[in-house]
Design an enzyme around this catalytic site. Structure first.
Site, short mmCIF file in Angstrom:
data_model
loop_
_atom_site.label_atom_id
_atom_site.label_comp_id
_atom_site.label_asym_id
_atom_site.label_seq_id
_atom_site.Cartn_x
_atom_site.Cartn_y
_atom_site.Cartn_z
N HIS A 39 21.64 24.48 -45.90
CA HIS A 39 21.18 23.34 -45.09
C HIS A 39 22.10 23.17 -43.91
O HIS A 39 23.21 23.74 -43.86
CB HIS A 39 21.14 22.06 -45.94
N CYS A 63 18.86 19.69 -39.08
CA CYS A 63 18.43 20.14 -40.42
C CYS A 63 16.97 20.55 -40.46
O CYS A 63 16.61 21.58 -41.04
CB CYS A 63 18.74 19.08 -41.46
N HIS A 72 17.11 14.11 -44.57
CA HIS A 72 17.74 15.43 -44.60
C HIS A 72 16.87 16.39 -45.40
O HIS A 72 16.12 15.98 -46.30
CB HIS A 72 19.13 15.33 -45.23
#
Length: 266
Positions: A231, A168, A219
């Site tokens: 994402h 990510c 994240h």
């Protein structure tokens, strides 16, 4: 006396947690990345079993690489850590490109940074022979969303930073490089950059950060506008988002990630 620097001359180089090929990959170097060499160690009796502990100048991330994966820069190149930002003038904007090193052809991925379309390091001549590049002085932050979409469906890979596999924060780091912004490597580090804004102020290209049950940021993704986020979770994907987090597909009140903060980089 110049610092002991290395030039990454291969397309993608794994950076390991420990100095051996079986150790966890914690990040990757892309062709053209400059590193500060902090330490050298050898394992076994083979002369080829030498590892370097390095720090990537772009994001200060440290780890171990095989010594054979870098060129030790000699003083004649006049490259230093302090002139790194002016050294990297171009960035690859096509999914892959090819560069010629003397007589060898090397495939390099999108987001690779180059000093020029032709350059010389330690007497080796490099020439870009295939692929598209953008000059840093012509970069526009509005390209962020468009570049992010080029990574759609790229699979998740822990420590990855290339079009064939990334995590990510490697995804956001690569995308923001196109706006001339050097993001830190991990999501919790990126969360310290830029200016915090509320969800009511959110706009295209803001970075959205998400935490776990212990409050640790784990994240990150990029806001696309119209309550959408791109994402890397399993793969690079687009999902719906609201002030609570990322909404699980085909649900209204279930979330895959809890939103904890939003940062604006420009």
């Amino acid at each position: 006396m110049l610092q002991n620097l290395g030039f990454t001359y291969l397309g993608v180089v794994p950076v390991r947690k420990e100095p051996n090929s079986y150790s966890e990959q914690i990040t990757q170097l892309l062709f053209g990345d400059l590193v500060v060499i902090l330490e050298k160690t050898s394992i076994g009796n083979k002369s080829t079993d030498s590892w370097l502990r390095i720090r990537n100048i772009a994001d200060d991330y440290e780890g171990w690489i095989d010594e054979r994966n870098t060129l030790i820069i000699n003083d004649s190149n006049n490259i230093t850590e302090n002139n790194y930002n002016t050294y990297s003038n171009y960035i690859i904007s096509s999914p892959i490109a090819k560069i010629k090193m003397d007589e060898d052809i090397i495939t390099i991925p999108m987001a690779t940074k180059l000093p020029d379309k032709k350059f010389t390091i330690n007497g080796h001549n490099f020439t870009l022979i295939e692929g598209n590049v953008i000059h840093k002085t012509k970069l526009n932050p509005l390209l962020i969303n468009a570049i992010a979409l080029l990574y759609l469906n790229t699979p998740y890979q822990w420590g990855g930073k290339n079009i064939f596999g990334l995590d990510c924060s490697g995804f956001t780091q690569n995308v923001f490089a196109f706006a001339g912004i050097n993001l830190k490597r991990d999501a919790y580090q990126q969360a310290t950059q830029g200016q915090r804004v509320s969800f009511g102020e959110i706009q295209n290209s803001d970075l959205c950060f998400f935490d776990n049950s212990e409050g640790k940021i784990t994240h990150v993704g990029i806001y696309l506008g119209e309550s959408k986020i791109i994402h890397c979770s399993g793969k690079v994907r687009i999902d719906n988002i609201n002030e609570n987090g990322i909404i699980i597909k085909d649900s209204e009140n279930s979330y895959s990630h809890h939103l904890c903060k939003i940062q604006r980089l420009f």
